[in-house]
Write an enzyme that holds these catalytic residues in place. Sequence first.
Site, PDB file in Angstrom:
ATOM      1  N   GLY A 246      43.401  38.187  49.938  1.00 14.84           N
ATOM      2  CA  GLY A 246      44.676  38.883  49.974  1.00 14.84           C
ATOM      3  C   GLY A 246      45.865  38.055  50.419  1.00 14.84           C
ATOM      4  CB  CYS A 358      53.071  47.395  19.214  1.00 14.29           C
ATOM      5  SG  CYS A 358      53.372  46.345  17.802  1.00 14.29           S
TER       6      CYS A 358
END
Length: 434
Positions: A246, A358
């Site tokens: 992290g 798209c």
Amino acid sequence: MNQDVKEIKNNTLFFDGCDTTKLAATYGTPLYVMSYTDIKNRLQELKQDFTDRYPGARIAYASKAFCTEAMYEILKQEGACIDVVSGGELFAAQKVNFPAEYVEFNGNNKTPAEIDQAVEYGVGRIILDGLQEVALIEEACKKYDKKMNIMIRITPGVAASTHDYIVTGKKDSKFGIPLDEEVFMPIVKSVIDSQYLEFVGLHMHIGSQLFENEAFLEALDVLMDWAKKIKDTYGAVIREVNFGGGFGVTYTDEERKPYRFFLDPLMERLKKRADEMEIECPAAVIEPGRSMVAEAGITLYTIGQIKEIKGLRKYISVDGGMGDNIRVALYQAEYTGVLANKAEETPDEVVTVCGKYCESGDIILHDFKVPHSVEMGDLLATYSTGAYGYSMASNYNNNPIPGVVMVKEGKSDWIVKPQTYEQIMQNNRIPEFL
Ligand SMILES: *Cc1c(COP(=O)(O)O)cnc(C)c1O
């Protein structure tokens, strides 16, 4: 030690000694480029700040950030461990003969087949993430006549400050075992009592892209409270603590913190808590993913259509997009970069860089500044794309996943070849009855 491998000269971006315009001409675009030197610098930093500094400390690189044979090869050469979360990542490790005892197996829903694969290979640790896993692991151990080292992943119930999709340590989470006594303690007991399982310690992973250490320390305190309860109740002592990963990186203007900023206070707290419990200080393990590879990667794109929407916005399209970098659409991630072939020209025009997929959300850079001379055929480099880029790539719109080139002090070569159309279609079948 953390010198930037990016360099601008002759109006051009160089990356780990390689002219990016030449890389684009040689290998084509879109192209992921990974710097060996940058990865090596991170490993060096981890050695100085952690593994050489604290006895028994280990790093287990979180494969999911960037899972390739070359990456595993580098880690193997360095004697590092890896963390895998699927049969596929484990398969990649097996393919390069990654030492089994250096593999740690994580995941919130390991399938029976994956557990079988991990036990057969003889991985060094399985990170237990739920009750039903106990019996599955025992079954595989019985089959292969093996005993498995078990770390138990807790959900410490702290809220790390980061994007909601990458928070993993708060109580309402699909990861880890919730710390309700009547749920948690029987699971611990079943591990301690099992003839096939060796209870090694506790594991936590509180989130990603973190820049503060309070949440880490808070979670460690919770973890050690339960370690004490386990000792007091069952007499079992933890020998290892896994802090997870992290550690934050620089995408735009965040400032990356050195590993020791997180690890020194964590190790100090771990030692203090172990002393209070009158046990030997457990060995510490971390699972850095993003912080080891994010800044080691750039992506090169060729600019195509440029659309000016009067009074609104200028769209600059590139030949990649959400298929090679989903993070912008997925968590509003922000990146920066440079026009790699016009790197010394003043960026004086604000544009939106979009991909060729798209979806309206197929954006790569919001409000990005480019020189006003920008035109079709220019080369765009986006920075810090080494983590969760290639590993999250998709074939949306049947676009091939770009290849990955590794660069090292002016040298370059493929580490992953680009996908071909044939390869995308190779598993398609037309059934008899059609
Ligand atoms: C994703 C993950 C990591 C790595 O996180 P980064 O933010 O990439 O460092 C480490 N451990 C576990 C269990 C994870 O799920």
